[in-house]
Write an enzyme that holds these catalytic residues in place. Structure first.
Site, mmCIF file in Angstrom:
data_model
loop_
_atom_site.group_PDB
_atom_site.id
_atom_site.type_symbol
_atom_site.label_atom_id
_atom_site.label_comp_id
_atom_site.label_asym_id
_atom_site.label_seq_id
_atom_site.Cartn_x
_atom_site.Cartn_y
_atom_site.Cartn_z
ATOM 1 N N ASN A 94 72.798 -57.478 11.549
ATOM 2 C CA ASN A 94 73.061 -56.580 10.415
ATOM 3 C C ASN A 94 74.570 -56.688 10.184
ATOM 4 O O ASN A 94 75.366 -56.174 10.965
ATOM 5 C CB ASN A 94 72.649 -55.169 10.826
ATOM 6 C CG ASN A 94 72.519 -54.171 9.707
ATOM 7 O OD1 ASN A 94 72.415 -52.981 9.954
ATOM 8 N ND2 ASN A 94 72.495 -54.616 8.470
ATOM 9 N N CYS B 153 75.000 -45.247 8.487
ATOM 10 C CA CYS B 153 74.564 -46.593 8.859
ATOM 11 C C CYS B 153 74.794 -46.764 10.362
ATOM 12 O O CYS B 153 75.934 -46.727 10.817
ATOM 13 C CB CYS B 153 75.355 -47.631 8.069
ATOM 14 S SG CYS B 153 74.980 -49.306 8.567
ATOM 15 N N GLY B 154 73.726 -46.891 11.108
ATOM 16 C CA GLY B 154 73.817 -46.949 12.571
ATOM 17 C C GLY B 154 74.545 -48.179 13.074
ATOM 18 O O GLY B 154 75.484 -48.095 13.871
ATOM 19 N N ASN C 38 70.522 -40.709 6.478
ATOM 20 C CA ASN C 38 70.000 -41.464 5.328
ATOM 21 C C ASN C 38 68.472 -41.485 5.410
ATOM 22 O O ASN C 38 67.894 -41.316 6.485
ATOM 23 C CB ASN C 38 70.594 -42.890 5.289
ATOM 24 C CG ASN C 38 70.332 -43.677 6.555
ATOM 25 O OD1 ASN C 38 69.910 -43.137 7.562
ATOM 26 N ND2 ASN C 38 70.582 -44.962 6.509
ATOM 27 N N HIS D 287 64.527 -42.407 5.538
ATOM 28 C CA HIS D 287 63.641 -43.457 6.052
ATOM 29 C C HIS D 287 62.191 -43.046 5.865
ATOM 30 O O HIS D 287 61.831 -41.882 6.062
ATOM 31 C CB HIS D 287 63.901 -43.699 7.544
ATOM 32 C CG HIS D 287 65.231 -44.330 7.796
ATOM 33 N ND1 HIS D 287 65.415 -45.684 7.845
ATOM 34 C CD2 HIS D 287 66.456 -43.771 7.963
ATOM 35 C CE1 HIS D 287 66.698 -45.948 8.053
ATOM 36 N NE2 HIS D 287 67.350 -44.791 8.128
ATOM 37 N N GLU E 135 65.689 -52.363 3.586
ATOM 38 C CA GLU E 135 66.733 -51.349 3.435
ATOM 39 C C GLU E 135 67.014 -51.026 1.971
ATOM 40 O O GLU E 135 67.117 -51.932 1.134
ATOM 41 C CB GLU E 135 68.040 -51.836 4.073
ATOM 42 C CG GLU E 135 68.039 -51.714 5.566
ATOM 43 C CD GLU E 135 69.447 -51.872 6.135
ATOM 44 O OE1 GLU E 135 70.417 -51.417 5.498
ATOM 45 O OE2 GLU E 135 69.561 -52.473 7.210
ATOM 46 N N ARG E 136 67.172 -49.763 1.737
ATOM 47 C CA ARG E 136 67.655 -49.304 0.438
ATOM 48 C C ARG E 136 68.985 -49.996 0.135
ATOM 49 O O ARG E 136 69.894 -50.015 0.960
ATOM 50 C CB ARG E 136 67.853 -47.778 0.516
ATOM 51 C CG ARG E 136 68.402 -47.144 -0.728
ATOM 52 C CD ARG E 136 68.604 -45.661 -0.541
ATOM 53 N NE ARG E 136 69.608 -45.330 0.475
ATOM 54 C CZ ARG E 136 70.112 -44.110 0.683
ATOM 55 N NH1 ARG E 136 69.690 -43.089 -0.042
ATOM 56 N NH2 ARG E 136 71.010 -43.903 1.615
ATOM 57 N N CYS F 149 68.435 -52.524 11.610
ATOM 58 C CA CYS F 149 68.863 -51.266 10.995
ATOM 59 C C CYS F 149 68.873 -50.205 12.090
ATOM 60 O O CYS F 149 67.811 -49.845 12.624
ATOM 61 C CB CYS F 149 67.900 -50.888 9.872
ATOM 62 S SG CYS F 149 68.316 -49.344 9.076
ATOM 63 N N GLY F 150 70.045 -49.736 12.433
ATOM 64 C CA GLY F 150 70.181 -48.786 13.537
ATOM 65 C C GLY F 150 69.556 -47.443 13.228
ATOM 66 O O GLY F 150 68.813 -46.885 14.052
ATOM 67 N N GLY G 284 67.284 -46.986 11.128
ATOM 68 C CA GLY G 284 65.853 -47.247 11.019
ATOM 69 C C GLY G 284 65.184 -47.284 12.382
ATOM 70 O O GLY G 284 64.105 -46.708 12.577
HETATM 71 N N1 LIG Z 1 70.861 -49.411 3.595
HETATM 72 C C1 LIG Z 1 71.023 -48.166 4.282
HETATM 73 C C2 LIG Z 1 72.335 -48.045 4.967
HETATM 74 C C3 LIG Z 1 72.519 -49.033 6.065
HETATM 75 C C4 LIG Z 1 71.670 -48.741 7.290
HETATM 76 C C5 LIG Z 1 72.045 -49.674 8.407
HETATM 77 N N2 LIG Z 1 71.639 -51.002 8.277
HETATM 78 C C6 LIG Z 1 71.846 -49.126 9.779
HETATM 79 O O1 LIG Z 1 72.056 -49.897 10.726
HETATM 80 O O2 LIG Z 1 71.554 -47.951 9.942
HETATM 81 C C7 LIG Z 1 70.872 -46.992 3.301
HETATM 82 O O3 LIG Z 1 71.077 -47.164 2.090
HETATM 83 O O4 LIG Z 1 70.561 -45.895 3.766
#
Ligand SMILES: N[C@@H](CCC[C@H](N)C(=O)O)C(=O)O
Length: 314
Positions: free
Chosen positions: A85, A147-148, A227, A229, A276-277, A285-286, A288
């Site tokens: 990521n 964002c994790g 964020n 999910h 991912e959004r 995605c952390g 996630g």
């Molecule tokens: N795309 C996500 C933000 C990024 C999340 C990320 N990849 C993670 O590691 O958490 C959003 O728009 O919420």
């Protein structure tokens, strides 16, 4: 080149909705850890301060976007990733305005016409008593709340900047591969705070609820890690680029959503694909990974401590 992991940095996000604040008064409060971070330099020469010099914009075109914000037309950045990521990191400590705009970030993230990344992260001055603030733009230019993997890269970046700046408290004993643990805070389950328009079916939480996507019925659990999910279990699906956007832009998600498609391998081993959004299919995605463990526990499918396999690794 890789040298064994040697430095652990904990991060306490203190303003989960709008900013991710990095505190130097770090306690050992990590509850979730991820794989190692790696640093890639993608273009130009690496300087002593570990930034990358990009060819000055005015040598390419006077209208090039890079010369609009940074003196001399140079944007210094490094490229890090957590499990693939990947992010462009910019030292923005001298200004409370990001050095590039959201539109410029989207251009930089383009994998063919730009540097290529899942997002751009800015190390900003601290707010509310913290030392630093993280801001992030997704690869489509939108701004997520959290964002994790990004916050892990951010911690690593700050550690490196501090080392460069000297006299600060973060100790870095090896370069290239560093373990960074993040306290991801408390998951938010209340439907309207996720946010989702799906009605709460377990109190105010949405757990194993029906969501009809393009005529197909799915069972979903909605979790915010700062964020939004939407998590669904099973092997049903299809190519992410087809199904992912239908979840992301579903009318039940007023702020759009990240979506995790999860297979349960055992009560302590889960496998996920993520759409991912604002960024599409990513390798990891952390937030996630955390959100799906929360969902798996709430649905009675898994223990509270799990390994999650992501396309980029466990
Ligand atoms: N795309 C996500 C933000 C990024 C999340 C990320 N990849 C993670 O590691 O958490 C959003 O728009 O919420």
């Amino acid at each position: 080149m890789e040298i064994a992991a040697a430095s652990t940095v904990s991060v306490a996000p203190q303003l989960p909705r709008l900013t991710n604040a990095f505190s130097r008064k770090l306690g050992s409060i990590s509850s979730l850890s991820f794989g190692s971070l790696k640093r890639n330099y993608c273009v130009g020469k690496v300087s002593a301060s570990s930034s990358v010099d990009v060819i000055t914009a005015d040598k390419i075109s006077p209208a090039s976007f890079l010369d609009k914000r940074e003196t001399g037309g140079v944007l210094h950045f490094v490229k890090y990733h957590g499990l693939g990521n990947d992010f462009i990191l910019v030292d923005n400590r001298d200004s409370s305005e990001p050095k590039i705009t959201q539109e410029q970030a989207a251009k930089l993230c383009d994998r063919n016409f730009g540097v290529g990344a899942d997002g751009v992260i800015f190390a900003m001055p601290g707010v509310n008593g913290t030392d630093y603030t993280m801001r992030i733009f997704n690869s489509d230019g939108s701004e997520p709340e959290m964002c994790g993997n990004g916050v892990r890269c951010f911690a690593r970046f700050i550690a490196e900047l501090e080392r460069t700046c000297k006299g600060k408290t973060v100790v870095l004993t090896a370069l290239w591969v560093v373990q960074v643990k993040v306290d991801m805070g408390i998951p938010i389950l209340k439907a309207q705070d996720v946010p989702t328009k799906l009605p709460g079916n377990k109190g105010e939480a949405v757990i194993q609820a029906e969501l009809v996507v393009d005529g197909v019925s799915w069972n979903v659990t909605c979790v915010s890690m700062g964020n939004p999910h939407c998590i669904t279990f099973g092997t049903k699906g299809g190519p992410l680029p087809e199904i992912g956007p239908k979840f992301e832009h579903h009318e039940m998600f007023p702020a759009r959503t990240n979506t995790e498609f999860v297979e349960v391998l055992s009560r302590s081993h889960l496998k996920m694909r993520v759409w991912e959004r604002g960024a599409g299919a990513t390798l990891a995605c952390g937030t996630g990974a955390c959100a799906l463990v929360v969902a798996a526990v709430l649905e009675g499918r898994a223990n509270r401590k799990c390994t999650v396999d992501l396309p980029g690794g466990p």
